[in-house]
Design an enzyme around this catalytic site. Structure first.
Site, mmCIF file in Angstrom:
data_model
loop_
_atom_site.group_PDB
_atom_site.id
_atom_site.type_symbol
_atom_site.label_atom_id
_atom_site.label_comp_id
_atom_site.label_asym_id
_atom_site.label_seq_id
_atom_site.Cartn_x
_atom_site.Cartn_y
_atom_site.Cartn_z
ATOM 1 C CG HIS A 24 -13.310 2.476 3.758
ATOM 2 N ND1 HIS A 24 -14.015 3.274 4.619
ATOM 3 C CD2 HIS A 24 -12.013 2.829 3.889
ATOM 4 C CE1 HIS A 24 -13.185 4.091 5.247
ATOM 5 N NE2 HIS A 24 -11.947 3.842 4.799
ATOM 6 N NE ARG A 68 -6.622 0.734 0.501
ATOM 7 C CZ ARG A 68 -6.665 1.923 1.088
ATOM 8 N NH1 ARG A 68 -5.572 2.517 1.501
ATOM 9 N NH2 ARG A 68 -7.809 2.515 1.270
ATOM 10 C CG ASP A 108 -7.192 7.761 19.263
ATOM 11 O OD1 ASP A 108 -8.077 7.193 19.946
ATOM 12 O OD2 ASP A 108 -6.181 7.170 18.841
ATOM 13 N NE ARG A 118 -10.710 11.529 4.495
ATOM 14 C CZ ARG A 118 -10.644 10.210 4.361
ATOM 15 N NH1 ARG A 118 -11.736 9.484 4.383
ATOM 16 N NH2 ARG A 118 -9.484 9.628 4.195
ATOM 17 C CD GLU A 169 -9.053 -1.896 4.465
ATOM 18 O OE1 GLU A 169 -8.705 -1.408 5.557
ATOM 19 O OE2 GLU A 169 -9.355 -1.215 3.480
ATOM 20 N N GLY A 224 -13.185 3.626 11.126
ATOM 21 C CA GLY A 224 -11.769 3.788 11.477
ATOM 22 C C GLY A 224 -11.491 5.267 11.544
ATOM 23 C CG ASN A 245 -1.878 1.107 1.283
ATOM 24 O OD1 ASN A 245 -1.853 1.999 0.437
ATOM 25 N ND2 ASN A 245 -2.745 1.087 2.280
HETATM 26 P P1 ADP Z 1 -7.475 3.864 9.528
HETATM 27 O O1 ADP Z 1 -8.682 4.490 8.927
HETATM 28 O O2 ADP Z 1 -6.324 4.808 9.652
HETATM 29 O O3 ADP Z 1 -7.131 2.498 9.017
HETATM 30 P P2 ADP Z 1 -8.171 2.422 11.969
HETATM 31 O O4 ADP Z 1 -9.201 1.527 11.415
HETATM 32 O O5 ADP Z 1 -6.882 1.835 12.408
HETATM 33 O O6 ADP Z 1 -7.916 3.691 11.048
HETATM 34 O O7 ADP Z 1 -8.829 3.199 13.209
HETATM 35 C C1 ADP Z 1 -8.106 4.135 13.954
HETATM 36 C C2 ADP Z 1 -9.030 4.743 15.009
HETATM 37 O O8 ADP Z 1 -9.572 3.700 15.820
HETATM 38 C C3 ADP Z 1 -8.345 5.681 15.986
HETATM 39 O O9 ADP Z 1 -8.247 6.985 15.485
HETATM 40 C C4 ADP Z 1 -9.260 5.616 17.198
HETATM 41 O O10 ADP Z 1 -10.270 6.598 17.084
HETATM 42 C C5 ADP Z 1 -9.892 4.240 17.099
HETATM 43 N N1 ADP Z 1 -9.412 3.333 18.136
HETATM 44 C C6 ADP Z 1 -8.342 2.529 18.096
HETATM 45 N N2 ADP Z 1 -8.219 1.838 19.270
HETATM 46 C C7 ADP Z 1 -9.254 2.226 20.039
HETATM 47 C C8 ADP Z 1 -9.698 1.888 21.357
HETATM 48 N N3 ADP Z 1 -9.053 1.004 22.121
HETATM 49 N N4 ADP Z 1 -10.820 2.489 21.809
HETATM 50 C C9 ADP Z 1 -11.486 3.386 21.048
HETATM 51 N N5 ADP Z 1 -11.118 3.749 19.822
HETATM 52 C C10 ADP Z 1 -10.023 3.183 19.325
#
Ligand code: ADP
Length: 425
Positions: A187, A98, A289, A248, A391, A217, A17
């Site tokens: 996605h 990807r 986050d 976003r 993925e 995510g 990727n």
């Molecule tokens: P990406 O879209 O970058 O692939 P991910 O699917 O890895 O993202 O998701 C990342 C997000 O998941 C983080 O920004 C956070 O908001 C959330 N996240 C990750 N771990 C936790 C957790 N233990 N509790 C709550 N939210 C979480």
């Protein structure tokens, strides 16, 4: 061929990727599903770049200048040989790339040749930040691994089946056609993988299930999948439409852009930056986050509370819309970073829907989920699941299916015909 198709082809797939200044990679066993090794090259083209390579439970990090993607990938291949697993004995049967945007062109994965490269390049205006670096990764990988077939897997392909009514924006169709302005969805690899795995997990045929998939995510999207075929999704021409995301905005009145341009004197690039990088949870609460958002909510932070409320409200609106699109919903599934880990978001997203036959059981829902699990109570007609997305595995499986279909894999044996998702990809 589909991402859920299981193959007994022996060998591994290197999944790549490639971003504007990064390369993410994983060596995947497409049969067992195991990630044998993985890593990340970052800050390509900067003074000092970083490469992290994980194999057999330990991570090796190197910090050094990485001039370009070619240099980055050469370093990766060097680390495979130095730290393992040795590529000569890893039996790589394909490299799976990807690619974000397949436009209206690509309804499924494709074997890379010069024509495919040219067509991906031609789609760059639709994804100027993604397709060009994806293509750079493909080109350097083809140079460095010339004896292995390369397969491209598109983020848009699963949504190629969107009905015209769902894919069309109500604007002047002359303009829309001239500039490719329609809803493509993103996605897709995850939505296809998850909807297929849900059927396997429940022991049902994907053709018999109406599903809503919530990929939450940092980027977030929802989809409505009828019998394995995508019929709606929340992202559109670009991944900006739809749900509130980490940075976003998701949906907004398009006149906001006009207003900002006219009255705030913002340039197109400034508006792009605002909506893609300074909006969503980040724009509302200063944090993207959810762990931080919840911490701030507990401290009584009003902006974080509002961010959570806006996020949940939008998500529920989409669930409601997709209930109407599908008529009957058998399964609602949460996946990706937030969907798999955040029990608060899961509970709030579906709270109070008992009259519609949808509920989340507090005990079943509690905690982070590393495996597929049903979180609804036994009485509901609609099941609610958490199912971790993967993925890389989906790309690896599609890559193998593609080379098998092309008759390129000598060690291929029988395939398991069980649950086939959408027949188009
Ligand atoms: P990406 O879209 O970058 O692939 P991910 O699917 O890895 O993202 O998701 C990342 C997000 O998941 C983080 O920004 C956070 O908001 C959330 N996240 C990750 N771990 C936790 C957790 N233990 N509790 C709550 N939210 C979480």
């Amino acid at each position: 061929m589909t991402s859920t198709q299981h193959t007994t082809t022996r060998g591994t797939v290197l999944v790549v990727n490639s971003g504007s200044s990064s390369i993410k990679y994983q060596l995947v066993d497409p049969v067992g599903g195991e990630a044998i090794a993985s890593g990340l090259v970052e800050r390509i083209g900067e003074d000092v770049g970083t490469i992290k390579h994980t194999y057999a439970g330990s991570t090796t990090q190197r910090d050094e200048p990485i001039a370009d993607h070619g240099a980055g990938l050469r370093l990766v291949l060097g680390l495979f040989d130095e730290i393992g697993p040795e590529l000569a004995s890893a039996h790589i049967v394909a490299v799976g790339h990807r690619v974000v945007h397949g436009g209206s062109d690509f309804a499924g994965p494709a074997l890379v040749d010069d024509d495919v490269v040219r067509r991906i390049d031609a789609l760059s205006p639709l994804a100027p930040l993604h397709n060009p670096p994806n293509l750079t990764g493909i080109q350097v990988a083809r140079e460095l691994l010339p004896d292995v077939p390369h397969v491209v897997v598109f983020d848009t392909a699963f949504f190629h089946t969107l009905p015209d009514a769902a894919a069309t924006y109500a604007i002047d169709q002359g303009v829309a056609t001239a500039y490719g302005v329609r809803r493509y969805g993103f996605h897709g690899t995850s939505h296809q993988f998850v909807s297929g795995e849900v059927a396997r997990f429940l022991g049902r045929r994907v053709e018999d299930l109406n599903q809503i998939v919530l990929h939450l995510g940092n980027g977030a999207s929802a989809s409505a999948v009828r019998g394995g075929v995508a019929v709606e999704t929340s992202m559109g021409l670009t991944p900006l439409e739809g749900l509130v995301m980490g940075t976003r905005s998701g949906d907004l009145d398009p006149a906001v852009l006009i207003h900002l341009q006219r009255n705030a004197g913002m340039s197109v690039d400034e508006i792009d930056d605002l909506l893609n990088r300074r909006s969503g949870l980040k724009g509302l609460a200063g944090e993207n986050d959810f762990r931080e958002i919840h911490r701030l909510v507990e401290e009584g932070d009003a902006s974080a509370r509002r961010a959570l409320d806006v996020y949940i409200h939008r998500l529920r609106k989409y669930v409601g819309a997709y209930l109407a699109v599908l008529g009957r919903v058998d399964v609602i599934t949460f996946t990706a970073g937030v969907g798999e880990n955040d029990d608060i978001v899961r509970a709030l997203a579906l709270a109070g829907l008992e009259p519609l036959g949808i509920a989340v059981d507090a005990e079943r829902n509690a905690g982070r989920k590393k495996q597929p699990v049903v979180i609804s109570p036994d009485w509901t007609p609609t099941k609610v699941l958490v199912l971790p997305t993967n993925e890389e595995l989906a790309i690896a499986r599609q890559a193998v299916a593609t080379i098998e279909a092309a008759g390129l894999e000598g060690t291929s044996e029988e395939t398991d015909p069980a649950p086939a998702a959408a027949g188009h990809a």
